[in-house]
Design an enzyme around this catalytic site. Structure first.
Site, PDB file in Angstrom:
ATOM      1  N   SER A  94      25.181 -15.708 -20.669  1.00  0.00           N
ATOM      2  CA  SER A  94      25.919 -15.966 -19.432  1.00  0.00           C
ATOM      3  C   SER A  94      26.935 -17.065 -19.696  1.00  0.00           C
ATOM      4  CB  SER A  94      24.954 -16.420 -18.332  1.00  0.00           C
ATOM      5  OG  SER A  94      25.645 -16.947 -17.219  1.00  0.00           O
ATOM      6  N   TYR A 126      17.236 -20.466 -14.925  1.00  0.00           N
ATOM      7  CA  TYR A 126      18.068 -19.378 -15.428  1.00  0.00           C
ATOM      8  C   TYR A 126      19.053 -19.912 -16.472  1.00  0.00           C
ATOM      9  CZ  TYR A 126      21.445 -15.554 -15.477  1.00  0.00           C
ATOM     10  OH  TYR A 126      22.287 -14.544 -15.877  1.00  0.00           O
TER      11      TYR A 126
END
Length: 239
Positions: free
Chosen positions: A134, A147
Site C-alpha cells: 500500500s 494495517y
C-alpha cells in the site's frame, strides 16, 4: 513476463482489486486460480472460468488448504493480494483480536505462501511473486495503525527476499496501490481509484518487469518521500 499460458494464483481474488487482477490476467491468457472466503463470490468466479480455492488465510488450516490445492501445478505467478483492515484502538484491549486477524492475513499469510510455494515457482523457467502492499507502507495514517504496520512490514520483507532471490528465476515485485474503491474503503471519503485501473497498472508492471509498481497517486507520495520523508509522514498521518 509473458502471461500467455502461465499458471497464476491470486489470493483474495474474488473481490475488489484481486478480482480485477484475476480478470486481467485471464484476459492476457493466464490460467488463474483465485482464493477467497466467500463461497458465493467464488462460485461467481468459477462461472467466469476461474479455478477456485476457499480458505481463510488468517488461519493455519486456510493456508494449508491453499498450499495443498496448488500442489503439483506449474505455478509461475503468485499474487499475494488478500488483505483486511483492523478496528484496533490502543485504548481498547478488546480490539487486539482484530489486530491479530489483520496481522495474520496481511503479513503472516504472504510470508507463509511465499515460503511454501517457492519450490513450485523455482521449478518454472521464469516465475514472479507479487506482494501487494500500500502507499501507507511508505508513510502511515493514524487511523489504520495495524494495517499500516502490516503493509510496511510486508514492504520490508519483499525488498529483502528480492535481494535473496536475485540470482534465481524468481522475480519479486511490490505493488503499492493508493486508496481504491473497494468494500474495505466504503466508509472512506474522498477520491478513490477504481479497482480496474489499479489492477491495470499492476498487471502492466508484471508484464514489463518492474520491481516496484507505484500505482496512481502513490507515484506522487513516493516522489515527496524521496525529497522529504518527514514531509510525507506529516501529510499522510492525518490522511
Amino acid at each position: 513476463m509473458n502471461l500467455q499460458g502461465k499458471c497464476a494464483l491470486v489470493t483474495g481474488g474474488s473481490d475488489g482489486i484481486g478480482r480485477e487482477i484475476a480478470l486481467q490476467l485471464q484476459a492476457s491468457g493466464a490460467q488463474v486460480i483465485v482464493t477467497g472466503r466467500s463461497q458465493e463470490k467464488l462460485r461467481k468466479m468459477a462461472g467466469l472460468g476461474f479455478a477456485t480455492l476457499a480458505g481463510d488465510l488468517s488461519t493455519a488450516a486456510g493456508i494449508d488448504t491453499i498450499v495443498d490445492g496448488i500442489a503439483g501445478k506449474p505455478l509461475a505467478l503468485l499474487v499475494n493480494n488478500a488483505g483486511v483492515s483492523s478496528d484496533y484502538d490502543p485504548e481498547n484491549p478488546e480490539t487486539l483480536d482484530s489486530a491479530t486477524h489483520c496481522i495474520r492475513t496481511n503479513l503472516d499469510a504472504p510470508i507463509a505462501l511465499c515460503t511454501r510455494l517457492l519450490p513450485l515457482l523455482r521449478a518454472q523457467p521464469q516465475a514472479v511473486i507479487v506482494n501487494v502492499t500500500s502507499g501507507l507502507a511508505i508513510a502511515p495514517r493514524s487511523g489504520g495503525s495495524i494495517y499500516c504496520a502490516t503493509k510496511s512490514a510486508l514492504r520490508a520483507y519483499t525488498q529483502a527476499i528480492r535481494h535473496l532471490l536475485r540470482d534465481s528465476n524468481v522475480r519479486v515485485i511490490e505493488a503499492l496501490p493508493p486508496i481504491v474503491d473497494t468494500n474495505m474503503t466504503t466508509a472512506r471519503q474522498g477520491r478513490k481509484m477504481s479497482p480496474h485501473d489499479c489492477a491495470a497498472e499492476i498487471v502492466h508492471g508484471i508484464r514489463t518487469g518492474r520491481h516496484e509498481i507505484n500505482v496512481g497517486m502513490v507515484k506522487l507520495l513516493q516522489f515527496v518521500h524521496s525529497i522529504s520523508p518527514a514531509l510525507a509522514r506529516r501529510v499522510m498521518i492525518k490522511f
